[in-house]
Design a protein around this motif. Sequence first.
Motif, PDB file in Angstrom:
ATOM      1  N   GLU A  36       0.838  -1.202   0.000  1.00 59.18           N
ATOM      2  CA  GLU A  36       0.000   0.000   0.000  1.00 59.18           C
ATOM      3  C   GLU A  36       0.874   1.255   0.000  1.00 59.18           C
ATOM      4  O   GLU A  36       0.648   2.195  -0.761  1.00 59.18           O
ATOM      5  CB  GLU A  36      -0.900  -0.015   1.226  1.00 59.18           C
ATOM      6  N   ASP A  39       2.325   1.808  -3.334  1.00 55.73           N
ATOM      7  CA  ASP A  39       1.343   2.387  -4.261  1.00 55.73           C
ATOM      8  C   ASP A  39       1.251   3.894  -4.061  1.00 55.73           C
ATOM      9  O   ASP A  39       1.223   4.657  -5.020  1.00 55.73           O
ATOM     10  CB  ASP A  39      -0.040   1.773  -4.031  1.00 55.73           C
ATOM     11  N   GLN A  40       1.227   4.295  -2.791  1.00 57.18           N
ATOM     12  CA  GLN A  40       1.073   5.722  -2.492  1.00 57.18           C
ATOM     13  C   GLN A  40       2.311   6.500  -2.898  1.00 57.18           C
ATOM     14  O   GLN A  40       2.232   7.672  -3.232  1.00 57.18           O
ATOM     15  CB  GLN A  40       0.798   5.909  -0.992  1.00 57.18           C
TER      16      GLN A  40
END
Length: 120
Positions: A36, A39-40
């Motif tokens: 995650e 992704d950010q």
Amino acid sequence: MPKSREDQFRALLAEQREEALRALAAAQASLAMVAEARDQAGGDDEHDPEGVPLSREWARVDAAATEARARLDEVDAALLRLETGTYGVCRSCAGAIPIERLRIRPYADVCVPCGSRSRR
Ligand SMILES: [Zn+2]
């Protein structure tokens, strides 16, 4: 190996199985978190000013997950040996694995001399 002793190791292995499952779940949760964060970061994880590059963190957690999975396999194999009556027997030389070793590593499938030989 007497039945009462087998039961002791069965209990010990069940504990280790729980532990491995917990470690695996924790590692998988961390992997999801790293994914995650990655992704950010928009894929630019090597230039993260926050310190540890995500790719390095991923490798670390991924290794922990692999280790937990391997431990789970070892414990399951040991439980199977308990069922089939081959528990505590060295896979390599067919000698008895000392109880002291099994207490420390209940999933051990080789005796100490064979274990150190295969590592060399
Ligand atoms: Zn051996």
